[in-house]
Design an enzyme around this catalytic site. Structure first.
Site, short mmCIF file in Angstrom:
data_model
loop_
_atom_site.label_atom_id
_atom_site.label_comp_id
_atom_site.label_asym_id
_atom_site.label_seq_id
_atom_site.Cartn_x
_atom_site.Cartn_y
_atom_site.Cartn_z
N GLY A 105 0.52 -1.28 0.04
CA GLY A 105 0.04 -0.16 0.16
C GLY A 105 1.10 1.47 -0.04
O GLY A 105 2.41 1.20 -0.40
N CYS A 106 0.39 2.24 1.28
CA CYS A 106 1.74 3.33 0.69
C CYS A 106 2.63 2.91 1.60
O CYS A 106 2.90 2.84 2.85
CB CYS A 106 0.31 4.53 1.61
N PHE A 107 3.67 3.89 0.81
CA PHE A 107 4.95 3.34 1.68
C PHE A 107 4.96 4.12 2.96
O PHE A 107 5.61 3.94 3.06
CB PHE A 107 5.65 4.04 0.26
N CYS B 98 3.61 4.48 4.91
CA CYS B 98 2.69 2.84 6.04
C CYS B 98 4.13 2.69 6.53
O CYS B 98 4.67 1.67 7.53
CB CYS B 98 1.75 2.95 5.45
#
Length: 187
Positions: free
Chosen positions: A18-20, A22
């Site tokens: 997902g979002c890097f 995170c």
């Protein structure tokens, strides 16, 4: 990109969860991890910008390149953390982040990493940890590039930003709860 550096005893693996922001925030806290870099991989555009990636037309995934010392932490343990701290059952999505750039993926650089990824995925599926089919792709790393400087260490630099507070912080809390024994001191 070479996955090992014999001069300092490190290896690298590239993970998309997902979002890097995170995944970077999670892995920077793990013992044996010496560096984490946000980046993009496995798309068809050379050196794309963040804006191009967000348009969803480059084929890239948001990823992190994790550099680690295998004598301190195994790839199998890193993959266990990876499969636990993001939802590997949602295709092209993590929470409210939707698009192919947010897909779950393990991007290997050699046969050993490919085998470890397959074993890790199979063990999570057999344990039925998520109660659904795992959709994590396992692919040879291709066309990797670093994300822009303002993405690096984003959570560390902006912990009060709303996305960080409501999306990233719970993932870090889950790491602290489930993998406390693997955290760097002060993490």
């Amino acid at each position: 990109m070479n996955n090992s550096d014999s001069t300092n005893g490190t290896e690298t693996i590239v993970l998309g969860g997902g979002c890097f922001w995170c995944t970077e925030a999670v892995f920077t806290r793990v013992q044996g991890v010496t560096a984490v870099e946000s980046g993009y991989c496995n798309g068809h555009v050379i050196n794309p910008s963040y804006e191009q990636i967000c348009d969803g037309n480059t084929g890239h995934a948001e990823v992190i390149k994790v550099t680690f010392k295998p004598e301190e932490i195994s790839l199998a343990t890193l993959l266990q953390i990876f499969f636990t701290t993001h939802d590997p059952t949602t295709l092209n999505r993590q929470g409210n982040d939707v698009g192919t750039q947010y897909r779950s993926g393990i991007y290997f650089q050699n046969d050993e990493q490919q085998q470890a990824a397959k074993v890790g995925l199979n063990s999570i599926e057999l344990a039925n940890v998520w109660g659904a089919k795992i959709v994590t792709e396992i692919q040879l790393l291709n066309n990797y590039g670093s994300a822009e400087a303002y993405h690096q260490r984003y959570f560390e630099l902006h912990p009060q930003q709303s996305y960080c507070a409501y999306v990233v912080a719970p993932k870090v809390a889950k790491l602290r709860k489930q993998f406390a024994h693997l955290l760097k001191s002060g993490s």
